[in-house]
Motif scaffolding. Structure first.
Motif, PDB file in Angstrom:
ATOM      1  N   ASP A 156       0.832  -1.215   0.000  1.00  0.00           N
ATOM      2  CA  ASP A 156       0.000   0.000   0.000  1.00  0.00           C
ATOM      3  C   ASP A 156       0.862   1.259   0.000  1.00  0.00           C
ATOM      4  O   ASP A 156       0.332   2.366  -0.072  1.00  0.00           O
ATOM      5  CB  ASP A 156      -1.006  -0.007   1.168  1.00  0.00           C
ATOM      6  CG  ASP A 156      -0.351   0.123   2.525  1.00  0.00           C
ATOM      7  OD1 ASP A 156       0.857  -0.162   2.657  1.00  0.00           O
ATOM      8  OD2 ASP A 156      -1.068   0.507   3.482  1.00  0.00           O
ATOM      9  N   MET A 157       2.185   1.073   0.127  1.00  0.00           N
ATOM     10  CA  MET A 157       3.090   2.228   0.145  1.00  0.00           C
ATOM     11  C   MET A 157       4.289   1.935  -0.741  1.00  0.00           C
ATOM     12  O   MET A 157       4.780   0.801  -0.759  1.00  0.00           O
ATOM     13  CB  MET A 157       3.567   2.501   1.568  1.00  0.00           C
ATOM     14  CG  MET A 157       2.444   2.812   2.538  1.00  0.00           C
ATOM     15  SD  MET A 157       3.004   2.650   4.231  1.00  0.00           S
ATOM     16  CE  MET A 157       2.792   4.319   4.778  1.00  0.00           C
ATOM     17  N   TRP A 176      -4.581  -0.974   1.203  1.00  0.00           N
ATOM     18  CA  TRP A 176      -4.101  -2.317   1.589  1.00  0.00           C
ATOM     19  C   TRP A 176      -5.177  -3.386   1.404  1.00  0.00           C
ATOM     20  O   TRP A 176      -4.872  -4.517   1.014  1.00  0.00           O
ATOM     21  CB  TRP A 176      -3.509  -2.335   3.003  1.00  0.00           C
ATOM     22  CG  TRP A 176      -4.397  -1.865   4.133  1.00  0.00           C
ATOM     23  CD1 TRP A 176      -4.374  -0.629   4.718  1.00  0.00           C
ATOM     24  CD2 TRP A 176      -5.407  -2.608   4.824  1.00  0.00           C
ATOM     25  NE1 TRP A 176      -5.314  -0.563   5.729  1.00  0.00           N
ATOM     26  CE2 TRP A 176      -5.948  -1.759   5.817  1.00  0.00           C
ATOM     27  CE3 TRP A 176      -5.899  -3.893   4.714  1.00  0.00           C
ATOM     28  CZ2 TRP A 176      -6.969  -2.176   6.686  1.00  0.00           C
ATOM     29  CZ3 TRP A 176      -6.918  -4.311   5.585  1.00  0.00           C
ATOM     30  CH2 TRP A 176      -7.431  -3.443   6.556  1.00  0.00           C
ATOM     31  N   CYS A 188       2.154  -4.013   4.034  1.00  0.00           N
ATOM     32  CA  CYS A 188       1.613  -2.705   4.432  1.00  0.00           C
ATOM     33  C   CYS A 188       2.479  -2.233   5.600  1.00  0.00           C
ATOM     34  O   CYS A 188       3.426  -2.924   5.986  1.00  0.00           O
ATOM     35  CB  CYS A 188       0.136  -2.757   4.771  1.00  0.00           C
ATOM     36  SG  CYS A 188      -0.274  -3.694   6.245  1.00  0.00           S
ATOM     37  N   TRP A 189       2.182  -1.081   6.149  1.00  0.00           N
ATOM     38  CA  TRP A 189       3.095  -0.492   7.123  1.00  0.00           C
ATOM     39  C   TRP A 189       3.359  -1.444   8.289  1.00  0.00           C
ATOM     40  O   TRP A 189       4.495  -1.698   8.663  1.00  0.00           O
ATOM     41  CB  TRP A 189       2.532   0.858   7.590  1.00  0.00           C
ATOM     42  CG  TRP A 189       3.475   1.640   8.440  1.00  0.00           C
ATOM     43  CD1 TRP A 189       3.266   2.054   9.718  1.00  0.00           C
ATOM     44  CD2 TRP A 189       4.792   2.097   8.069  1.00  0.00           C
ATOM     45  NE1 TRP A 189       4.367   2.729  10.168  1.00  0.00           N
ATOM     46  CE2 TRP A 189       5.307   2.773   9.177  1.00  0.00           C
ATOM     47  CE3 TRP A 189       5.555   1.993   6.922  1.00  0.00           C
ATOM     48  CZ2 TRP A 189       6.571   3.354   9.176  1.00  0.00           C
ATOM     49  CZ3 TRP A 189       6.824   2.563   6.906  1.00  0.00           C
ATOM     50  CH2 TRP A 189       7.317   3.226   8.031  1.00  0.00           C
ATOM     51  N   THR A 190       2.289  -1.982   8.895  1.00  0.00           N
ATOM     52  CA  THR A 190       2.477  -2.934   9.998  1.00  0.00           C
ATOM     53  C   THR A 190       2.445  -4.382   9.536  1.00  0.00           C
ATOM     54  O   THR A 190       2.867  -5.272  10.276  1.00  0.00           O
ATOM     55  CB  THR A 190       1.361  -2.776  11.048  1.00  0.00           C
ATOM     56  OG1 THR A 190       0.100  -2.974  10.385  1.00  0.00           O
ATOM     57  CG2 THR A 190       1.393  -1.401  11.692  1.00  0.00           C
ATOM     58  N   GLY A 191       1.875  -4.628   8.385  1.00  0.00           N
ATOM     59  CA  GLY A 191       1.656  -5.998   7.897  1.00  0.00           C
ATOM     60  C   GLY A 191       0.311  -6.551   8.320  1.00  0.00           C
ATOM     61  O   GLY A 191      -0.126  -7.600   7.826  1.00  0.00           O
ATOM     62  N   THR A 192      -0.364  -5.857   9.216  1.00  0.00           N
ATOM     63  CA  THR A 192      -1.617  -6.379   9.763  1.00  0.00           C
ATOM     64  C   THR A 192      -2.737  -6.372   8.728  1.00  0.00           C
ATOM     65  O   THR A 192      -3.382  -7.400   8.477  1.00  0.00           O
ATOM     66  CB  THR A 192      -2.071  -5.539  10.982  1.00  0.00           C
ATOM     67  OG1 THR A 192      -1.021  -5.499  11.916  1.00  0.00           O
ATOM     68  CG2 THR A 192      -3.308  -6.128  11.627  1.00  0.00           C
ATOM     69  N   GLY A 193      -2.982  -5.212   8.141  1.00  0.00           N
ATOM     70  CA  GLY A 193      -4.071  -5.116   7.164  1.00  0.00           C
ATOM     71  C   GLY A 193      -3.842  -6.039   5.984  1.00  0.00           C
ATOM     72  O   GLY A 193      -4.777  -6.712   5.511  1.00  0.00           O
TER      73      GLY A 193
HETATM   74  O1  R5P Z   1      -2.643  -2.436   8.458  1.00  0.00           O
HETATM   75  C1  R5P Z   1      -2.560  -1.386   7.852  1.00  0.00           C
HETATM   76  C2  R5P Z   1      -1.276  -0.843   7.401  1.00  0.00           C
HETATM   77  O2  R5P Z   1      -0.328  -0.781   8.409  1.00  0.00           O
HETATM   78  C3  R5P Z   1      -1.327   0.413   6.594  1.00  0.00           C
HETATM   79  O3  R5P Z   1      -0.127   0.423   5.871  1.00  0.00           O
HETATM   80  C4  R5P Z   1      -1.503   1.672   7.376  1.00  0.00           C
HETATM   81  O4  R5P Z   1      -2.805   1.698   7.856  1.00  0.00           O
HETATM   82  C5  R5P Z   1      -1.196   2.868   6.471  1.00  0.00           C
HETATM   83  O5  R5P Z   1      -1.812   3.959   6.982  1.00  0.00           O
HETATM   84  P1  R5P Z   1      -1.791   5.364   6.188  1.00  0.00           P
HETATM   85  O6  R5P Z   1      -2.240   5.050   4.799  1.00  0.00           O
HETATM   86  O7  R5P Z   1      -2.756   6.159   6.965  1.00  0.00           O
HETATM   87  O8  R5P Z   1      -0.393   5.841   6.240  1.00  0.00           O
END
Ligand code: R5P
Length: 151
Positions: free
Chosen positions: A8-9, A42, A65-70
């Motif tokens: 997602d990033m 994500w 994703c940032w934490t891997g959780t989503g």
């Molecule tokens: O589980 C979700 C992830 O860690 C996402 O990468 C996180 O929510 C990203 O958040 P944002 O888009 O607000 O930086």
């Protein structure tokens, strides 16, 4: 191997993941922030990568994703997918060995590039255990998929 990758990033470690997989000879298909024009959320890109495993378009997937959780939650909602959030090589080895995991979930926040290589080494070296108890456990998770899908 055909590997679907999502993130997602557009983080350096996600780019390093694509490069590392290609260097190792895998055929890589990118989703989310790693693919221009794709939806980077994500829930969307993890599902897309996981669906390619479930439908046989890909052999395995790596979802980030940032934490891997989503990423791991979304991938695990796809019937037939066993996604494992791995923060070290031991966990990645166990995920392949004991859980027959077919999707690797990674935290962009926690995974340094050296750690990424260790995790990938363990993941690709690992093969599912033939121990009947391990197989029974994995098969039982398939029952949950059948309950949800009615198939
Ligand atoms: O589980 C979700 C992830 O860690 C996402 O990468 C996180 O929510 C990203 O958040 P944002 O888009 O607000 O930086």
């Amino acid at each position: 191997m055909r590997i679907s990758v999502s993130s997602d990033m557009d983080e350096p470690v996600a780019r390093a993941l694509l490069a590392e997989l290609r260097e190792r000879g895998h055929e890589v298909r990118a989703h989310g922030a790693l693919s221009p024009g794709d939806d980077p959320q994500w829930a969307v890109c993890s599902e897309a990568a996981a669906r390619e495993v479930a439908d046989g378009t890909a052999d395995q997937a790596v979802v980030c994703c940032w934490t891997g959780t989503g990423a791991s939650i979304a991938a695990n909602k796809v019937p037939g997918v066993r996604a494992a959030l791995c923060t070290d090589a031991y966990t990645a080895d166990g995920a392949r060995r004991w859980n027959d995991a077919n999707v690797l979930a990674l935290s962009l926040r926690l995974t340094s590039e050296p750690l990424l290589r260790e995790i990938l080494d363990a993941w690709f070296a690992g093969a599912p255990s033939e121990d009947p108890e391990d197989r029974r456990n994995v098969d039982r998770t398939g029952r949950l998929d059948r309950e949800r899908t009615g198939l």
